[in-house]
Scaffold this active site. Structure first.
Site, PDB file in Angstrom:
ATOM      1  N   GLY A   1      -0.252   3.275 -12.144  1.00 19.68           N
ATOM      2  CA  GLY A   1       0.792   2.290 -12.404  1.00 19.68           C
ATOM      3  C   GLY A   1       0.656   1.821 -13.829  1.00 19.68           C
ATOM      4  O   GLY A   1      -0.436   1.742 -14.349  1.00 19.68           O
ATOM      5  N   THR A   2       1.774   1.568 -14.448  1.00 19.44           N
ATOM      6  CA  THR A   2       1.748   1.377 -15.900  1.00 19.44           C
ATOM      7  C   THR A   2       2.952   0.600 -16.348  1.00 19.44           C
ATOM      8  O   THR A   2       3.986   0.605 -15.675  1.00 19.44           O
ATOM      9  CB  THR A   2       1.821   2.753 -16.596  1.00 19.44           C
ATOM     10  OG1 THR A   2       0.618   3.447 -16.357  1.00 19.44           O
ATOM     11  CG2 THR A   2       2.022   2.644 -18.083  1.00 19.44           C
ATOM     12  N   THR A   3       2.836  -0.037 -17.492  1.00 15.22           N
ATOM     13  CA  THR A   3       4.019  -0.425 -18.226  1.00 15.22           C
ATOM     14  C   THR A   3       3.841  -0.008 -19.677  1.00 15.22           C
ATOM     15  O   THR A   3       2.845  -0.329 -20.305  1.00 15.22           O
ATOM     16  CB  THR A   3       4.250  -1.943 -18.167  1.00 15.22           C
ATOM     17  OG1 THR A   3       4.312  -2.344 -16.800  1.00 15.22           O
ATOM     18  CG2 THR A   3       5.563  -2.296 -18.842  1.00 15.22           C
TER      19      THR A   3
ATOM     20  N   SER B   1       5.679   1.584 -13.718  1.00 11.41           N
ATOM     21  CA  SER B   1       5.970   0.768 -12.528  1.00 11.41           C
ATOM     22  C   SER B   1       6.421  -0.641 -12.895  1.00 11.41           C
ATOM     23  O   SER B   1       7.178  -1.274 -12.154  1.00 11.41           O
ATOM     24  CB  SER B   1       4.721   0.709 -11.634  1.00 11.41           C
ATOM     25  OG  SER B   1       3.625   0.225 -12.387  1.00 11.41           O
TER      26      SER B   1
END
Lengths: 236, 276
Positions: free
Chosen positions: B57-59, B193
């Site tokens: 999950g990442t931004t 995400s």
């Protein structure tokens, strides 16, 4: 079946070597000189787009004389080998020695097996720790490592003689450029303007990619002190 | 040791010099496929059940301002509901003039960033000049497309690409989808995400006259907003001193803001939000 005239292996090799040497001597020479920050390549090259000196990998550079299409092919093959190796292992595992050996194998193979040998002479330089490694590869695959400086091409012998006198370990980059130019000019016995010189090298103080290229303006200003001196001497 | 490529004769029919019109000649990934097929991630295409859910999950956010572009990413990697890494690097220098941020499955994503950076350097060395910015974005899109079989098994990689074109003196941002679609964004973009929350934050704060410092502040705020809403996006870790990675690409090339500078801006964001 047509009869082929008998040619002894000695004669065949000699003919190929003569052919390759003749092709190489038609072109201009390139010199490599170690200086305090790394290694500098200087070559006479009227073209500003068709290069003789090139970056191969982080710490490795390449210079060549002879037939352009042939050494261009070897240059690209070297970049491919280096990039593929660095990707598979680690960047520091790519070495000038391995590359020089690959070139020697390729040139040696072509020299013995194919009808026409490569008409090229190559230099591979690598910044290794505090020093510089210089590998000199000939058209027939013979390879040698050089200390401090080396010239390749038709007038290599005359240039090397002059460089032997001018070379001092730990020279600055500008001094290295000046002595390289003087050696080229002396051996060719004619003036070579700054705009006709291709100058590039490896500088250990740069970041990951050590390769640099000097613009014609930078070359001219680096050569200016030597030129002033020469003209002052002429005036006296 | 053998030189790769067409020396002395690769069987191309062009003799010792190989095929001079080989379209893939300056491409590093094509070279890998040809010479080291086992090393190339994009060729895996077995069937079977979907791969385990090690999705990161990442931004990642990017924002173009007057003189360049900033790109930033959080540092958290997750595996299911477990935080598997707290200081993950998700923004990579692709070359001097561009950066790639990655979201999706960590392994293939980092591999893609590595091959992409090698690809750009390889092209530059072989051709003697770097690719255009659009050329770089197209190359990255192709790499995402090649990853499609893996994406179908759950190992999705969606990059975000930001760069500065020193010839045109403009900054550009490119978004991608999992199938290799490439979309240019003029102002800002986000992926991962937490991308939706970050996008809302960017939309609210974006102004066309932002300078470099304000642009960096805006992306740090956007990452904060994403971390606030998305459990798979990590906020600043004040205890361990782990902060978002913020990179700027402008006329001077790629630079990363040092941790101290980011820490100060993060503190300013925290102070501004106290009680909200």
């Amino acid at each position: 079946m047509p009869m082929m005239p008998y040619v002894s292996p000695e004669q065949a090799m000699k003919d190929k070597a003569d052919y390759a040497r003749k092709g190489i001597s038609r072109g201009k020479s390139v010199v490599a000189v170690a200086y305090d920050g790394g290694v500098l390549f200087v070559g006479e090259n009227p073209s500003t787009t068709l290069r003789k000196i090139s970056e191969i990998y982080d710490r490795i550079a390449f210079a060549a004389v002879g037939k352009y299409n042939e050494f261009e092919q070897l240059r690209v093959a070297g970049i491919r080998l280096a990039d593929a190796k660095g990707y598979q292992y680690a960047r520091e595992d790519v070495t000038g020695r391995a590359l020089a050996n690959a070139y020697a194998a390729a040139l040696g193979g072509a020299f013995t097996e194919s009808f026409k040998p490569f008409e090229v002479e190559l230099l591979v330089a690598e910044i290794a720790g505090d020093g510089v490694e210089l590998y000199h590869i000939l058209y027939d695959g013979s390879i040698g490592d050089e200390e401090g400086f080396v010239a390749i091409g038709g007038s290599a012998e005359a240039i090397n003689e002059r460089l032997k006198e001018a070379f001092r370990p730990g020279m600055s980059r500008d001094q290295a450029l000046q002595s390289a130019r003087q050696a080229l000019v002396g051996a060719e016995d004619r003036q070579i303007g700054a705009e006709r010189l291709e100058v590039a090298g490896l500088d250990r103080n740069r970041g990951r990619r050590k390769f640099f290229r000097m613009t014609p303006a930078a070359v001219a200003s680096a050569l200016a002190p030597a030129e002033d001196e020469a003209s002052a001497r002429a005036d006296r | 040791m053998r030189l790769p490529g067409p020396l002395p004769d690769g069987g191309s029919g062009f003799g010792a010099m190989g095929d001079p019109f080989d379209l893939s000649a300056p491409s590093f990934s094509a070279l890998l496929r040809r010479q080291v097929p086992d090393a190339f991630a994009g060729t895996f295409s077995g069937g079977g059940p979907a791969a385990p859910d090690h999705v990161e999950g990442t931004t990642i956010v990017a924002l173009a301002y007057g003189d360049g572009v900033v790109i930033a990413g959080d540092r958290r990697a997750t595996s299911g509901n477990v935080i598997s890494k707290r200081d993950m690097r998700k923004v990579f220098e692709a070359d001097r003039w561009s950066a790639v941020g990655i979201s999706g499955a960590a392994g293939p994503a980092m591999e893609m960033a590595k091959i992409f950076a090698t690809e750009l350097e390889h092209y530059e060395k072989v051709e003697g000049a770097p690719l255009s910015l659009e050329g770089k974005a197209n190359k990255l899109a192709q790499m995402v497309r090649v990853n499609l079989p893996l994406a179908m098994q759950g190992l999705v990689v969606v990059p975000l690409f930001a760069g500065y074109d020193p010839r045109d003196r403009v900054a550009r941002i490119y978004e991608f989808d999992a199938a290799g679609g490439r979309y240019e964004e003029r102002r800002f973009a986000s992926t991962g995400s937490g991308g939706r929350d970050a996008r809302g934050s960017l939309k609210a704060r974006y102004r066309p006259d932002l300078d470099r410092a304000a642009a960096a502040d805006t992306v740090i705020e956007a990452l904060w907003d994403a971390a606030d809403e998305d459990s798979a996006t990590g906020g600043p870790d004040l205890v361990r001193g782990i902060y978002p990675l913020v990179a700027v690409i402008d006329a001077d090339g790629y630079t990363e803001l040092d941790d101290q500078a980011v820490a100060e801006r993060v503190q300013a964001v925290i102070d501004g939000r106290r009680g909200r």
